[in-house]
Design an enzyme around this catalytic site. Structure first.
Site, PDB file in Angstrom:
ATOM      1  N   CYS A 122       0.797  -1.239   0.000  1.00  0.00           N
ATOM      2  CA  CYS A 122       0.000   0.000   0.000  1.00  0.00           C
ATOM      3  C   CYS A 122       0.826   1.284   0.000  1.00  0.00           C
ATOM      4  CB  CYS A 122      -1.024  -0.001   1.137  1.00  0.00           C
ATOM      5  SG  CYS A 122      -0.299  -0.144   2.768  1.00  0.00           S
ATOM      6  N   LYS A 201      -5.922  -8.778  11.389  1.00  0.00           N
ATOM      7  CA  LYS A 201      -5.787  -7.339  11.148  1.00  0.00           C
ATOM      8  C   LYS A 201      -7.144  -6.780  10.757  1.00  0.00           C
ATOM      9  CE  LYS A 201      -3.364  -3.936   8.359  1.00  0.00           C
ATOM     10  NZ  LYS A 201      -2.249  -3.658   7.463  1.00  0.00           N
ATOM     11  N   ARG A 211      -1.352   6.345   8.092  1.00  0.00           N
ATOM     12  CA  ARG A 211      -1.556   6.570   6.657  1.00  0.00           C
ATOM     13  C   ARG A 211      -1.089   7.964   6.247  1.00  0.00           C
ATOM     14  NH1 ARG A 211      -7.243   3.200   5.890  1.00  0.00           N
ATOM     15  NH2 ARG A 211      -6.307   1.199   6.506  1.00  0.00           N
ATOM     16  N   LYS A 254      -3.850  -6.724  15.382  1.00  0.00           N
ATOM     17  CA  LYS A 254      -3.731  -5.310  15.064  1.00  0.00           C
ATOM     18  C   LYS A 254      -5.085  -4.727  14.719  1.00  0.00           C
ATOM     19  CE  LYS A 254      -1.656  -2.394  11.626  1.00  0.00           C
ATOM     20  NZ  LYS A 254      -1.142  -2.379  10.301  1.00  0.00           N
TER      21      LYS A 254
HETATM   22  C1  PBG Z   1       0.371  -1.547   5.868  1.00  0.00           C
HETATM   23  C2  PBG Z   1       0.277  -1.186   7.302  1.00  0.00           C
HETATM   24  C3  PBG Z   1      -0.618  -0.319   7.957  1.00  0.00           C
HETATM   25  C4  PBG Z   1      -0.194  -0.223   9.273  1.00  0.00           C
HETATM   26  C5  PBG Z   1       0.932  -1.040   9.402  1.00  0.00           C
HETATM   27  N1  PBG Z   1       1.185  -1.647   8.176  1.00  0.00           N
HETATM   28  C6  PBG Z   1      -1.738   0.512   7.451  1.00  0.00           C
HETATM   29  C7  PBG Z   1      -2.945  -0.052   6.902  1.00  0.00           C
HETATM   30  O1  PBG Z   1      -3.214  -1.248   6.889  1.00  0.00           O
HETATM   31  O2  PBG Z   1      -3.678   0.790   6.405  1.00  0.00           O
HETATM   32  C8  PBG Z   1      -0.835   0.642  10.335  1.00  0.00           C
HETATM   33  C9  PBG Z   1      -0.020   0.864  11.518  1.00  0.00           C
HETATM   34  C10 PBG Z   1      -0.456   1.974  12.418  1.00  0.00           C
HETATM   35  O3  PBG Z   1      -1.548   2.542  12.320  1.00  0.00           O
HETATM   36  O4  PBG Z   1       0.377   2.303  13.263  1.00  0.00           O
HETATM   37  N2  PBG Z   1      -0.666  -2.279   5.376  1.00  0.00           N
END
Ligand code: PBG
Length: 333
Positions: A122, A201, A211, A254
């Site tokens: 991403c 997640k 982001r 997460k």
């Molecule tokens: C990548 C990723 C994300 C986070 C960690 N790896 C963002 C998402 O899934 O949008 C978020 C970590 C955070 O908010 O500290 N996919």
């Protein structure tokens, strides 16, 4: 009047006895510090929605890595923020990509610092999704393709391992990513490299500040077709079960704060180590309230971290890692 014979307060009389009966501890070795690396020179820019967290260009990394090491932290997770993005996230699996370069550099500065690589697309795609986007014929609808995305994630993981990453941490939530990445790593001679899977997640609003930091907001739609619905717990067990069968070495939950029940459930159901990701908004909310003088930052942050341990986390990815290392050190003298 009957007086109590059983008194819980006896074991709370003073700090020494409270320390003796303490069930959970936060240790500096439990903590994993996220670092954002960016292209360019002489960049050390604070991320506005994450006070105390910075974008670093490679030439600024040495000071930071030395500071982290001196604080006693042993693990970091690297997030690359590339200049160039395209629809297939080429920079994610380029051996000269920012994350790969940063990994090599960190390993040069301190070969003993454990480097985890976030394996996702991403930050590297112009549409900001974690996989390949396929548009419908009328161009109006888009799907995030699962299986074609896997091939790119495998390439990403291999190039991260080649650069010296000690742990591959896939966060993309495509189905089958552990199997695909495991076999890709094994075929490339990286059978000794563990996979810490972002097993459970959620599609969460708590990623907002990240982001901003990673410039990775989806440019259309959302991540709900691949990240989990916050309302679901049993589905989390299924997600974790899949990753265990597929060969994950560590299971992550997460976000963390609103999902302590999931951490606990995974700990009860699986015998793999459990990681909690104390995500960006959990950090920023505490920082913001502390700045306003509404809460005691150290007390609240440490309460949260020990909460993760109590719930069952063996390790915690947290933007508080440096602060916590300082607080723990100060408290131990
Ligand atoms: C990548 C990723 C994300 C986070 C960690 N790896 C963002 C998402 O899934 O949008 C978020 C970590 C955070 O908010 O500290 N996919």
């Amino acid at each position: 009047m009957a007086f109590p014979t059983v008194r819980q307060r006896r074991l709370r009389n003073n700090q020494a006895i409270r320390n003796l009966v303490k069930e959970n501890h936060v240790n500096v070795h439990d903590l994993i510090y996220p670092i954002f690396v960016t292209e360019g020179e002489a960049i050390k820019n604070e991320i506005p929605s994450m006070p105390g967290v910075f974008h670093f260009s490679l030439d600024q990394l040495e000071t930071e890595i030395k500071e982290i090491t001196e604080l006693g932290l042993q693990s970091i997770i690297l997030f690359g923020v590339p200049n160039k993005k395209d629809d297939v996230g080429t920079q994610a699996y380029d051996d000269q990509g920012i994350a790969q370069k940063a990994t090599r550099l960190v390993k040069q500065i301190n070969p003993n610092l454990l480097v985890m690589a976030d394996t996702c697309l991403c930050q590297y795609t112009d549409h900001g999704h974690c996989g390949i986007v396929k548009k419908s014929d009328n161009g109006k609808e888009a799907v995030i393709e699962n299986d074609s995305s896997l091939a790119l994630l495998v390439k990403t993981a291999i190039s991260q391992a080649k650069a010296g990453a000690d742990v591959i941490a896939p966060s993309n939530m495509m189905d089958g990513f552990v199997t695909a990445i495991r076999s890709g790593l094994d075929e490339s001679g990286f059978e000794h490299i563990p996979i810490m899977s972002y097993a459970v997640k959620y599609s969460s609003a708590f990623y907002g500040p990240f982001r901003d930091a990673a410039h990775s907001s989806p440019q259309f739609g959302d991540r709900k077709t691949y990240q989990m619905d916050p309302a679901n717990a049993r589905e989390g067990i299924r997600e974790a079960e899949c990753d265990v069968i597929e060969g994950a070495d560590i299971l992550m939950v997460k976000p963390g704060m609103a999902y302590m029940d999931i951490i606990h459930t995974l700990k009860q159901n699986f015998d793999l180590p459990i990681a909690a990701y104390n995500v960006s908004a959990e950090y920023s909310m505490i920082k913001a309230a502390a700045e306003k003088g509404w809460i005691d930052e150290k007390a609240v942050a440490m309460e949260l971290l020990v909460g993760f341990k109590r719930a069952g986390a063996d390790m915690i990815i947290t933007y508080f890692a440096k602060d916590a290392a300082k607080w723990l050190r100060a408290d131990s003298v």
